[in-house]
Scaffold this active site. Structure first.
Site, short mmCIF file in Angstrom:
data_model
loop_
_atom_site.label_atom_id
_atom_site.label_comp_id
_atom_site.label_asym_id
_atom_site.label_seq_id
_atom_site.Cartn_x
_atom_site.Cartn_y
_atom_site.Cartn_z
N HIS A 225 60.55 16.82 37.40
CA HIS A 225 60.08 17.72 38.17
C HIS A 225 58.82 17.60 38.87
O HIS A 225 58.58 18.17 39.70
CB HIS A 225 60.14 18.75 37.48
CG HIS A 225 61.21 19.70 36.85
ND1 HIS A 225 61.20 20.74 36.03
CD2 HIS A 225 62.81 19.20 37.19
CE1 HIS A 225 63.06 20.89 36.17
NE2 HIS A 225 63.73 20.35 35.69
N CYS B 100 52.29 10.00 62.95
CA CYS B 100 50.70 10.48 63.16
C CYS B 100 50.43 10.87 61.58
O CYS B 100 49.99 11.38 61.30
CB CYS B 100 50.87 11.80 63.85
SG CYS B 100 51.66 13.46 64.46
N ALA C 134 55.19 22.46 19.32
CA ALA C 134 54.24 21.28 19.03
C ALA C 134 53.53 20.53 18.10
O ALA C 134 53.56 19.76 17.44
CB ALA C 134 54.40 21.45 20.54
N1 APR Z 1 55.46 25.05 21.21
C1 APR Z 1 56.90 24.20 21.21
N2 APR Z 1 57.55 25.61 22.25
C2 APR Z 1 56.72 26.44 22.18
C3 APR Z 1 55.67 26.76 22.41
C4 APR Z 1 54.99 25.81 21.59
N3 APR Z 1 53.39 25.77 21.43
N4 APR Z 1 54.79 27.60 23.00
C5 APR Z 1 56.52 28.51 23.60
N5 APR Z 1 57.30 27.44 23.32
C6 APR Z 1 58.77 27.28 23.91
C7 APR Z 1 58.61 28.95 24.07
O1 APR Z 1 59.93 29.62 23.28
C8 APR Z 1 60.77 28.57 25.52
O2 APR Z 1 61.30 28.25 25.16
O3 APR Z 1 59.01 27.12 25.00
C9 APR Z 1 60.02 26.95 26.14
C10 APR Z 1 59.68 27.31 27.79
O4 APR Z 1 60.17 27.43 28.16
P1 APR Z 1 59.84 27.63 29.44
O5 APR Z 1 58.76 28.81 29.81
O6 APR Z 1 61.18 28.30 30.25
O7 APR Z 1 60.18 26.52 29.78
P2 APR Z 1 60.76 25.55 30.75
O8 APR Z 1 61.86 25.55 29.75
O9 APR Z 1 59.17 23.66 30.47
O10 APR Z 1 61.21 25.57 32.13
C11 APR Z 1 61.94 24.40 32.79
O11 APR Z 1 61.91 26.30 34.69
O12 APR Z 1 60.97 27.13 36.32
C12 APR Z 1 60.90 25.55 36.21
O13 APR Z 1 60.49 23.98 37.48
C13 APR Z 1 60.31 24.94 36.11
O14 APR Z 1 59.90 22.90 34.80
C14 APR Z 1 60.19 23.93 34.60
C15 APR Z 1 62.01 25.31 34.82
#
Ligand code: APR
Length: 245
Positions: free
Chosen positions: A122, A137, A235
């Site tokens: 991304h 330019c 994580a």
């Molecule tokens: N360790 C592991 N996982 C975690 C932790 C943690 N400490 N804290 C939260 N999470 C999990 C949440 O439960 C959730 O499932 O991380 C996930 C985050 O999800 P999103 O906020 O949806 O993020 P992501 O999946 O990376 O989103 C994908 O969406 O808007 C776009 O471009 C943006 O790259 C992003 C894409």
């Protein structure tokens, strides 16, 4: 967390010739970076993705969108990679060629932890690029400062180098991620809701190709059903022991 599942996934990791790791915003949560979809603290609970993560949103309100990315850049400048990023970097350094790291994150924390060849699907929030195809330019280093900066010659605007909704992912990186997903023995899916495609499809690719899929997430995700094992943990607390020799 279920200790049997942890032991099983650890054995898969130890025996794997090749491991693919797909990370999302959750891996950076313990560094103090908000995720996107957390109901309270997630970015998409504060602002709308249509406004802040589409080209149309940027064209409609360039200053507001630019300032939001600048706010996120400033936030990232004040955080550090956590034990999860570090465990992946150490594993990669100790086992070169055994791990492909694929991330949806634009925050640069994997690289700052010491990971190399990260497949950033991304983009990179710290990168600047032109909104319109650049003319002669257009020189990023000469852009007139502003919100957003622009070209003095043609008024082309600078935008952040992230992939917005509706845009294509960088094709070479997506191809490399697809190859890794096909050939890996194990895919670890760490800290992603699994809601955004094509990134989420990589877990399906691994499963269809006969590889093992393990999800590491403290909460349910859309990819739990694709996984052979789900590890309910964070994580930073699980990756160091999972990846230790
Ligand atoms: N360790 C592991 N996982 C975690 C932790 C943690 N400490 N804290 C939260 N999470 C999990 C949440 O439960 C959730 O499932 O991380 C996930 C985050 O999800 P999103 O906020 O949806 O993020 P992501 O999946 O990376 O989103 C994908 O969406 O808007 C776009 O471009 C943006 O790259 C992003 C894409």
């Amino acid at each position: 967390m279920d200790g049997t599942s942890f032991d099983t996934v650890k054995t898969w990791v130890q025996q794997a010739h090749h491991i693919a790791v797909l990370t999302g915003a959750g891996i950076s949560a313990e560094s103090g970076v908000p995720t996107f979809r957390d109901a309270q603290t997630g970015y998409w609970a504060q602002v709308s993705p249509e406004d802040m993560a589409t080209e149309a949103g940027f064209r409609a309100h360039p200053q507001r969108v630019w300032d939001w990315y600048q706010y996120r850049r400033d936030l990232l400048a004040g955080v550090l990679p956590n034990a999860g990023h570090q465990a992946l970097a150490v594993f990669q350094q100790q086992h070169p060629d055994r791990l492909t790291l694929i991330t949806q994150n634009v925050d640069g924390l994997h690289q700052r932890a010491g990971s190399s060849a990260v497949l950033c699907l991304h983009g990179d929030i710290f990168e600047d690029r032109w909104l319109e195809p650049p003319r002669e330019c257009c020189r990023i280093d000469h852009a007139v400062p502003g919100h957003p900066p622009h070209c003095a010659g043609c008024c082309n605007r600078v935008r952040p180098g992230v992939v917005w909704f509706g845009e294509s992912l960088p094709s070479a990186k997506l191809d490399a991620a697809q190859c890794a997903a096909e050939r890996c023995d194990v895919m670890l899916v760490v800290g992603t809701a699994g809601a955004v495609y094509p990134a989420a499809r990589l877990a399906h690719v691994t499963r269809a190709a006969g590889g093992r899929v393990a999800v590491l997430n403290p909460s349910p995700s859309a990819l739990d059903g694709v996984a052979h094992r789900v590890l309910r943990g964070t994580a930073a607390s699980v990756l160091p022991s999972l990846l230790a020799d």
